[in-house]
Design an enzyme around this catalytic site. Sequence first.
Site, PDB file in Angstrom:
ATOM      1  N   ARG A 154     108.333 132.164  12.668  1.00 55.20           N
ATOM      2  CA  ARG A 154     108.447 132.746  14.013  1.00 55.20           C
ATOM      3  C   ARG A 154     109.139 131.774  14.971  1.00 55.20           C
ATOM      4  NH1 ARG A 154     106.746 137.236  16.975  1.00 55.20           N
ATOM      5  NH2 ARG A 154     105.910 138.163  15.102  1.00 55.20           N
TER       6      ARG A 154
ATOM      7  N   GLU B  64     100.735 138.485  23.099  1.00 56.14           N
ATOM      8  CA  GLU B  64     101.317 137.147  23.085  1.00 56.14           C
ATOM      9  C   GLU B  64     102.453 136.901  24.075  1.00 56.14           C
ATOM     10  OE1 GLU B  64     101.135 135.755  18.556  1.00 56.14           O
ATOM     11  OE2 GLU B  64     101.843 137.810  18.798  1.00 56.14           O
TER      12      GLU B  64
END
Lengths: 762, 472
Positions: free
Chosen positions: A320, A723
Amino acid sequence: MDGDLKARNRTVGAALRHDSARKHTTGEAAYADDLPEPPGLLHAALVPSPVAHGRILDLDLSPALAVPGVVMALGPADIPGKNDISSSGRSVEPLFAEGLVEHWGQTLALVLAETRDAALLGARAVRPRIEALVPVLRIEEALERQQLLLPPMVMARGDAQAALAAAPRRLSGEFRCGGQEHFYLEGQIAIAIPGEDGEQTVISSTQHPTEVQHIVSRVLGCDYNRITVECRRMGGGFGGKESNASWIAAAAALGARATGRPVKLRLPRKADIAATGKRHPFLYRFDVGFDDTGRVLALDATLAADGGHTLDLSGGVIMRAVTHALNCYDVPDVRITGLVAKTNTVSNTAFRGFGGPQGALLMEEVLHRVAAATAQHVDAARERNFAGGPNGGETPYGQPLEGDLIRRVWAEAKADARIEQRRAEIAAFNAAHPYLRRGLGGFALAFGISFGLLHLNQAGALVHVYTDGSIRLNHGGTEMGQGLFIKVAQVVAEVFGVPIERVGITRTSTAEVPNTAPTAASTGSDLNGWAAHAAASAIRGRMAEVAAEQWNVPADEIRFEDGLVRHGNRAMEFGDLAELCWKKRVSLSATGFYRTPDLSWDPVAMKGRPFFYFSYGAAFAEVVVDTLTGEHRVLAADLVQDCGRSLNPAIDRGQIEGGFVQGLGWLTCEELWWDKEGRLRTLGPSTYKIPGSRDVPPALRVRLLDSAPARVETIFRSKAVGEPPLLLATAVWNALRDATGLAALDLPATPERVLMALRAKG
Amino acid sequence: MDTIVSFFLNDKPVRIPPGTSPTMTLLDWLRGPGRLTGTKEGCAEGDCGACTVVLERHGRRMPVNACLLLLGQLHRRRVRTVEGLGGAHPAQTLMAESDGTQCGFCTPGIVMSLYAHAQEGGDPHEALAGNLCRCTGYRPILDAIARLPPEPPSCGQDEAPPAARFETADQVFHLPNRLADLLDLRAADPAAWLLAGGTDLGLRVSEHRERPPSVICVQNVPDLSAIESRPEGLVVGAAVPYRDLLALCEAEAGFEPLRPYLGRLGSRQIRSLGTVGGNLGTASPIGDMLPPLVALGARVRLASRRGERVLPVEEFLLDYRRTALAEDEVILSVFLPRPPAGRLFVVEKLSRRHDQDISAVAMAATLDVADGVVRGARLAFGGMAATARRAEATEAALLGRPLAEESFAAAAEALRLDFSPLSDWRGSAEYRLAAAGGLLRRLFWRAAAKDLPHDVMSVPAPHAPAFAAGTA
């Protein structure tokens, strides 16, 4: 699927409050440690390693047994299954260290006692003999020694080296960011209750009940069907209870297996901080090529994460980070190399953003340096390099970004923040004040939504309708405060057209919905919302058939709304139809399943479509810095966050504000401090400082992007929000640089780091 | 002489069964034998506030950390937990309505802080400084506070408690109520814990799980709880909690600068219990109260059966956590000389977080300036040495110098002669020296340009938020 009910929505889109809000305020909401203790309960405590790196010569547990109240002490030899708690399955990660200890505080053994104090005393009585080895504590040192937990991960497009050589201008840089302790208010806890035939019920504060089930089974050496894992709610998770909850539960289950008695393992705060993973610190090195207009042409960067001593979830974190290293910017020729360094520190793990926040720092640094080199404002350099528009619109891994949304959130945040006027005010203040300096920083974001591990993008739900019309909802998602349960309940209420009060929310259990993904990666409501929608829709379809038969009309003309079932002028109570269905012997129960469509990923080529969609956001923050002491404060922040068509604006706002403040903590005041021996010394809130109420910008303005339904078929066209807002706090880093004129400012930007950087600058 | 711990819990009398450890924390008792699990354990070190409950004394609500409070200290007192609010107190309904809860684990503690704040009023951030929330980002909680209806203190004076002694097989806990008895107990058992508020010693029970064999708690001895305001200064009893000292400083000429500083000492929970005498007795190098005591030239009065003596605080503090207190002595009170009008008195603290953080560096300074020349300076620092102490070389560098930026910049260089600080998680040695110098240079601006905003907290936000307007 009927994913967009638009104006017919009654419940979805309503700003309902958290389903447990009232119980939270009265103390009735029960967390694992609040449940009545089963008779015969034993308490467990961990024996931690006193050194960061060493060879275990002898682990004599008998001193623990000598403590009154201690019943048993268990070490690696007492594990009936495998001494392996790895969540990825790509390496062996011991529950109890064997042979080597690799970080200070690593678990060596478990002590079981009649009282918690006896267990803690027993654990403290153990004096392992360990031959100390030199610990590797810094990323740089691990890289020099080639201590990597994974092969390098390389994402490339074009020829970065050739483009660097051809670029009119070039520069290089290096910087660092720190880790972050989750500091969930409820520490890690599990209660294992043995039953018949080797069964155990494990009450766990976990984001991933299925993985708890798997790892408990692996450690005990039993079938998954022996283990039932339950979680009603967590007192915060933030990623810290994604993989780490599993080994806590496994230790408790091991104790229950060995003694035949229920066992509770609740970590004291210091033990929790010492033994559980954190956000990965990163080291960045880059070469960038650009032209005189500030257009970035080529970038070759290495992002090195500190993985700690084992892999844990670091593979996903670095993936990520790498895929978010360009954030919402376009660089034609690029190579991003992701490394996971092995150090003698606790194994780092998931933390809200999962490498994304660290990845997105890279372009901030690059753009600041490029802007300075081309004598323009960093925001001009930003706009010059946004993906889409005149620039390339695809990520280096080949997935298109929505350039129009990037520009829209950015423009709206700029307008909200009135930045031209504010810059003038700030300049006037700075000219007049002898030592205080104000500054304004911006940030824009494109955050990919989906699990990087493709197979995790699935969810299940189980819905029952009872004959009084009340509904019982269960799904694989867990509630850690983020409001998932109310959001999914809203989806179900919407499908049945009933008031939200008719939907009963129940604890997560592997016995009701099996084989689930963790509640993580912001996907909770996307996945479980659709799964619950599928289950509810299946029941509604059957109920509609019964109503249609009753009224002799086509089933697709039956409407479910306002607690009624209607056709034309005819109506009956939802409960009456449920009763009728039962009498007609029609099932009122269904499972629902969902898998995210259209995902693909080639992990070798690092190409594909790993994300279902992107969530966009932008922010401006204003700070004031005391150049005499390094103290600073965020005065204002304007945030614009894309939530698609929000399922629940009140819950989403809470995620945005809470995420921003958590990000602010990571970037400014939260610092993990190890001594030279590798002992973490910031083990509690007296030394590890998360933001307090005064640290919240006094002028904090939050806006959900208006009229922006998701362009892919998400649940009611909503977007994930768990997030992305955390990354908006990056604007604070930029504001600190604007205020101080510092070219380099490592993170966290504590008063000390700011002051020392100012003095180094002179 | 009482021998059984008894107190009122949510208005109902509770008697602790004999044999129960008198040093069990209230938190452990509530969550265990008390079967009241609304009060949570977040850290067991008095820093997160999840265990906040309210002591009701003389009609006033005082938030405290149940994790630091020992059962013996509760004797004959009134405690309220979240279960005792009835479920519909505005602190509860407003928190729910404002979306002030997410995971909810910190919520009962925050509700109790709000319950106390409804009566206390004042700065909402001070009300929340002792409560950490990791989910919400606090904005909705501040909204709830802004809407919290004020509640007047109820009248009523609690009775003076009788002396008490709680004994189990391995522990004894004394609660004397006369100075003579306290001195006898101290002389007879010098190894006993001398407990005032317990914000430091309580940690040894709560976090380190110690069971002290013998405790002498001074909280009920009237001589140690007295406050006296005289023209020449304040006499503050050793067991006076910071909460009361803070209120006093607001009203006392010359001591106003201590008010905001004390507002950053711990949290309201800590200030309800923590005492000046405790800070002196602990003699931590980072005890927040010590630099101002040293700078003011405060004097400490010690008592034993042998009599009383008075020592300047500077002489009382010997070394790292070491004092001149003899093993049969107790600290009776401390005298704070009143700064005369015209003397600049400044107290400053640097910490990673503004509220409820232990200082990396603290500075207390008095400055006398006449005709643009520094005629007197007393500079005391915390966090720079094994104990709080004066910076004599730095003081000397200032004396006789003009009130000018250069004088203070030059004096800041002299700090290196006074101190060789340690490096730890609160700050490196280099930072401590640099930041102490920064405080000294900021002292100049406080003296010379009184209208400036002098620190980051004094700069107003560019546009006012909703919740700032509704400060209760």
